[in-house]
Enzyme design. Structure first.
Site, short mmCIF file in Angstrom:
data_model
loop_
_atom_site.label_atom_id
_atom_site.label_comp_id
_atom_site.label_asym_id
_atom_site.label_seq_id
_atom_site.Cartn_x
_atom_site.Cartn_y
_atom_site.Cartn_z
CD GLU A 165 -2.42 -2.02 0.51
OE1 GLU A 165 -1.89 -2.96 0.05
OE2 GLU A 165 -3.57 -1.44 -0.09
CE1 TYR A 167 0.37 3.79 5.32
CE2 TYR A 167 -0.34 1.56 4.64
CZ TYR A 167 -0.79 2.74 5.08
OH TYR A 167 -1.99 3.50 5.27
NE ARG A 215 -2.60 -6.56 2.37
CZ ARG A 215 -3.70 -5.62 2.47
NH1 ARG A 215 -3.64 -4.95 3.67
NH2 ARG A 215 -4.54 -5.49 1.56
CG HIS A 253 -2.70 4.32 1.07
ND1 HIS A 253 -4.18 3.44 0.95
CD2 HIS A 253 -2.32 3.74 2.19
CE1 HIS A 253 -4.07 2.59 1.99
NE2 HIS A 253 -3.17 2.80 2.74
CD GLN A 340 -21.80 6.85 1.58
OE1 GLN A 340 -22.27 6.24 0.83
NE2 GLN A 340 -22.60 7.57 2.39
CB ALA A 385 -34.71 6.25 7.88
CB ALA A 658 -27.90 5.26 2.71
P1 FAD Z 1 -36.28 7.75 1.54
O1 FAD Z 1 -35.09 6.76 1.30
O2 FAD Z 1 -36.50 9.06 0.81
O3 FAD Z 1 -37.70 6.85 2.06
C1 FAD Z 1 -38.64 7.62 2.36
C2 FAD Z 1 -39.90 6.76 1.98
O4 FAD Z 1 -40.97 7.45 2.58
C3 FAD Z 1 -40.17 6.70 0.55
O5 FAD Z 1 -39.86 5.32 0.17
C4 FAD Z 1 -41.34 7.19 0.63
O6 FAD Z 1 -42.43 6.85 -0.77
C5 FAD Z 1 -42.06 6.92 1.83
N1 FAD Z 1 -43.09 7.91 2.13
C6 FAD Z 1 -43.01 9.26 2.12
N2 FAD Z 1 -44.28 9.55 2.54
C7 FAD Z 1 -44.99 8.67 2.76
C8 FAD Z 1 -46.47 8.55 3.18
N3 FAD Z 1 -47.09 9.56 3.65
N4 FAD Z 1 -47.13 7.46 3.08
C9 FAD Z 1 -46.24 6.20 2.75
N5 FAD Z 1 -44.96 6.54 2.44
C10 FAD Z 1 -44.31 7.74 2.33
N6 FAD Z 1 -26.73 7.71 0.17
C11 FAD Z 1 -25.60 7.21 0.34
O7 FAD Z 1 -25.36 7.19 1.67
N7 FAD Z 1 -24.78 6.86 -0.27
C12 FAD Z 1 -24.97 6.95 -1.70
O8 FAD Z 1 -24.11 6.46 -2.43
C13 FAD Z 1 -26.20 7.40 -2.12
N8 FAD Z 1 -26.29 7.57 -3.57
C14 FAD Z 1 -27.67 7.89 -3.79
C15 FAD Z 1 -27.76 8.24 -5.18
C16 FAD Z 1 -29.07 8.58 -5.78
C17 FAD Z 1 -29.29 8.96 -7.07
C18 FAD Z 1 -29.98 9.12 -4.70
C19 FAD Z 1 -31.19 9.56 -5.28
C20 FAD Z 1 -29.71 8.99 -3.47
C21 FAD Z 1 -28.60 8.41 -2.91
N9 FAD Z 1 -28.28 8.50 -1.62
C22 FAD Z 1 -27.06 7.84 -1.34
C23 FAD Z 1 -29.10 9.02 -0.64
C24 FAD Z 1 -29.97 7.95 0.02
O9 FAD Z 1 -30.55 6.94 -0.71
C25 FAD Z 1 -30.81 8.69 0.92
O10 FAD Z 1 -30.21 9.55 1.84
C26 FAD Z 1 -31.63 7.94 1.81
O11 FAD Z 1 -32.51 6.98 1.09
C27 FAD Z 1 -32.64 8.49 2.88
O12 FAD Z 1 -33.47 7.61 3.75
P2 FAD Z 1 -34.77 8.01 4.08
O13 FAD Z 1 -35.04 6.72 4.57
O14 FAD Z 1 -34.61 8.97 5.42
O15 FAD Z 1 -35.72 8.20 3.06
FE1 SF4 Z 2 -17.29 0.42 5.12
FE2 SF4 Z 2 -19.69 -0.45 5.66
FE3 SF4 Z 2 -19.45 1.00 3.34
FE4 SF4 Z 2 -18.52 -1.50 3.77
S1 SF4 Z 2 -20.90 -0.90 3.93
S2 SF4 Z 2 -17.43 0.22 2.80
S3 SF4 Z 2 -18.00 -1.57 5.79
S4 SF4 Z 2 -19.10 1.74 5.56
#
Ligand code: FAD
Ligand code: SF4
Length: 672
Positions: A165, A167, A215, A253, A340, A385, A658
């Site tokens: 890597e 080092y 390594r 790296h 992440q 979530a 996410a």
């Molecule tokens: P959401 O994923 O928005 O889910 C909310 C849900 O609630 C939806 O399914 C919606 O339909 C539902 N809902 C809303 N109101 C109602 C209601 N009244 N009744 C029933 N259902 C309802 N994040 C990362 O960490 N890494 C990434 O690489 C990444 N890439 C991404 C790429 C793209 C193109 C996009 C769009 C997003 C990306 N994200 C990424 C972001 C990530 O997907 C979001 O931050 C995450 O999904 C948010 O989660 P959440 O559960 O809060 O909301």
């Molecule tokens: Fe790191 Fe978890 Fe993402 Fe895998 S899923 S790269 S362990 S944060």
């Protein structure tokens, strides 16, 4: 698939490992925490209990100059053994084996007094290393030996000597970083002397039964790195010097080739281990982007390696091996290689955890205990979530109903999986689907939930995980027919023209630009003629790619460098990809209006030029300029006296990803 090979024992020197899964070295940041010993003990204990054959710790420096940064972990004295003994005991008590990684960073150390074979500053560091003198080299070798002896004293089963890597050891081996003309530089023989002396001396002083893993950098991926012939010779000489096991290292790296990001196909670099293996008599471990037991088993069956190293996959799921052994592979929480919450956290000086498993590294504080009093819970929104909150609550014994207005689970993850190179997010969808079913969460999909449904459901708690909606563009012509939101584009509800402006260069704007210009992703099949020197450096790399399909310009309001807010370990690769697709990236933009002529914008077209008003003649303007929480239900439910919890994007849209969504869901569910 049965996993006979992966789960079969492996004899390494005088030690027998119970299976062929190594948990590769991962610095967690706990190594430097005051309560790090007990937290690491809990972390490793769970992985040992989860069935891993051999654990390798994060790197510990053999002396002060070898630390990663000023407060970086080192093992240099007997007093420090109190930190290590509990970890070793925790692993042994749970039937595992553990080796300490000895890591000297050399010119990668974020230290004013960092050292190297030659005083050449690393492109990823701002400190110029001091050239080691002959005597200092000998003293450094002694320090490696001292560290190994201390490791043995602490009870470790062995050490891993970090020789890859980029080092210190690697810096001695490669011509690009070793310009010495004494016994430690010049010829190949001289450049490998440092590595060989360390292995020989550690073997001499630690005895035959101690594991020594080396390594070995099998692909440096930098200009003037080792050739494959040199890698073979070094491997053979390291074996002769007393190593018990060779572990594959891929890429320094500073290399500008993605080696572990999500865009790298699974096991993309295993071929190099397979190429080296026939030249060795000791077992060899393969690594990089192996996150699935089927892939691991196939590599072993195909004779590519004797053992598989998985680091991040064991952050993601401590029970990876047991689940594999019990035929529950669908229940594995798969590492999606996003970096992440693990590597990116370390660059932000935070402790490592995992996007898909927020318990990782927090085993002593975040636990999902059986609920004292089962409740009836409604979770609204089946994004990351909501899904996480729902399955963990159900796992704890609550009765949970999960609603989503869409007919599929996953929320915005369903958009992420459409981006080239982000298909690993499908594993998040699969894992959550399996967990929701396993713990009996009732799914009510395809119906938007309203106030009345929740009130009449008599729930003890309502969790609002309703996510976000795109922020509208406040601009003259913001509602012009050319204007689309990123959701319009990714939903494939509309056609996007040939010439496109993307407003917003955050993660989603960058992803949309990638989606619109998608080309053959990086395959990881490094052409033979590029091996061993500067593989895929700019022009050569670009020539290997197909021509772009669309003309896309990404605009950003701020004057910051585009990509600054993306993950440290992968952002550069995303930007590099866009550039290779011919995407124009412009900062400091002031949006004026949108009309039939296109996007009117004031911007400097080249760095250093004055901003000027221009009209971008585009077919579409795609808006990826932020999101806002979707929280239509909260007030009325609270007014009705219901217990309401808000998580994920519904709680806070700024900086949402996410990782935050899943963490929110898990932390809430642990306490409901
Ligand atoms: P959401 O994923 O928005 O889910 C909310 C849900 O609630 C939806 O399914 C919606 O339909 C539902 N809902 C809303 N109101 C109602 C209601 N009244 N009744 C029933 N259902 C309802 N994040 C990362 O960490 N890494 C990434 O690489 C990444 N890439 C991404 C790429 C793209 C193109 C996009 C769009 C997003 C990306 N994200 C990424 C972001 C990530 O997907 C979001 O931050 C995450 O999904 C948010 O989660 P959440 O559960 O809060 O909301
Ligand atoms: Fe790191 Fe978890 Fe993402 Fe895998 S899923 S790269 S362990 S944060």
């Amino acid at each position: 698939m049965a996993f006979e090979t992966l789960l079969s024992p492996l004899k390494v020197g005088n030690t027998t490992l119970k299976n062929r899964v190594m948990m590769g070295s991962m610095h967690t940041g706990l190594e430097e925490q005051p309560d790090g010993s007990s937290r690491l003990a809990a972390f490793y204990a769970e992985r040992a209990r989860g069935g891993v054959g051999l654990i390798v710790t994060g790197g510990f420096a053999p002396n002060a100059e070898g630390r990663v940064f000023e407060e970086g972990a080192e093992l240099v004295s007997e007093e420090q053994l109190d930190f290590h003994r509990p970890l070793v005991k925790a692993v042994h008590d749970n039937g595992g084996k553990i080796a300490l990684q000895i890591l000297h960073t050399g010119r990668y150390g974020m230290l004013e007094n960092c050292v190297a074979p030659s005083p050449i500053t690393a492109p990823i560091n701002f400190y110029r290393p001091k050239e080691l003198t002959h005597d200092e080299i000998l003293a450094t070798i002694d320090d490696y030996v001292r560290c190994a002896k201390l490791a043995k004293k602490a009870g470790y089963d062995g050490v891993e000597i970090m020789g890859s890597e980029g080092y210190l050891i690697n810096q001695f081996i490669a011509k690009c970083t070793n310009k010495r003309s004494d016994d430690w530089g010049g010829s190949f023989e001289n450049r490998i002397r440092f590595a060989l002396r360390i292995v020989e001396r550690v073997r001499e002083e630690s005895g035959e039964d101690f594991l020594i893993i080396f390594r070995l950098s099998c692909l440096d991926l930098v200009e003037d790195g080792s050739s494959f012939e040199e890698v073979v010779e070094l491997g053979q000489r390291v074996e002769k010097a007393g190593a018990s096991l060779i572990n594959t290292g891929i890429g320094w790296h500073e290399a500008r080739i993605p080696t572990i990001g999500m865009m790298v196909p699974r096991a993309a670099f295993a071929w190099v281990t397979g190429k080296l293996r026939p030249h060795l008599n000791i077992p060899i471990v393969t690594s990089n982007r192996i996150n699935d037991p089927n892939v691991a088993e196939n590599l072993l069956r195909d004779g590519i390696a004797d053992m598989v190293s998985m680091a991040r996959p064991l952050l993601a799921d401590e029970n990876f091996v047991n689940k594999t052994a019990e035929g529950r592979t669908e229940e594995i929480n798969t590492c999606i290689a996003c970096n992440q919450a693990c590597l990116d956290h370390l660059f932000q000086m935070k402790t490592a955890t995992c996007l898909v498993n927020p318990r990782a590294g927090r085993e002593t504080e975040l636990n999902y205990k059986t609920a004292a009093k089962p409740k009836t819970i409604a979770v609204v929104g089946a994004g990351p979530a909501g899904m996480t909150a729902a399955y963990i609550s159900a796992m704890r014994g609550h009765r949970v109903t999960l609603f989503d207005q869409r007919s599929v689970l996953g929320g915005q993850i369903n958009y992420a999986v459409k981006i080239p190179g982000k298909q690993e997010f499908n594993e998040v969808l699969r894992y959550n689907r399996v967990m929701l079913a396993k713990y009996g969460v009732e799914l009510k999909l395809g119906q938007a939930v309203d106030h009345e449904t929740l009130i009449s459901g008599n729930y003890d708690s309502v969790v609002l995980a309703t996510g976000v909606r795109p922020r509208a563009l406040e601009l003259e012509g913001g509602d012009h027919a050319k204007v689309l939101s990123y959701l319009d584009v990714l939903d494939e509800e509309c056609l996007v023209g040939q010439k496109v402006a993307v407003i917003g260069a955050g993660g989603i704007g960058i992803d949309v630009a990638h989606y619109l210009t998608a080309q053959t992703p990086f395959s990881g099949d490094v052409p033979e003629y590029l091996q061993g020197y500067g593989i895929l450096d700019s022009e050569k790399a670009l020539a290997l790619r197909k021509p772009k399909k669309r003309e896309v310009t990404v605009f950003q309001r701020s004057t910051d460098k585009i990509g600054k807010r993306l993950g440290k370990t992968t952002g550069w690769a995303h930007i590099q990809t866009l550039k290779s697709h011919g995407v124009q990236l412009l900062t400091g933009a002031t949006y004026l209006k949108i009309d039939d002529a296109g996007l009117h914008v004031k911007v400097a077209l080249k760095k250093g030029e004055e901003a000027q008003e221009i009209v971008m003649d585009v077919d579409n303007v795609i808006v990826a300029a932020g999101q806002e929480p979707r929280l239509d239900l909260e007030d009325s439910l609270r007014e009705a006296g219901m217990e309401v919890h808000v998580i994920g994007g519904a709680k806070a849209s700024l900086g949402l990803d996410a990782k935050t969504a899943i963490k929110d869901g898990a932390e809430l569910a642990a306490n409901l």
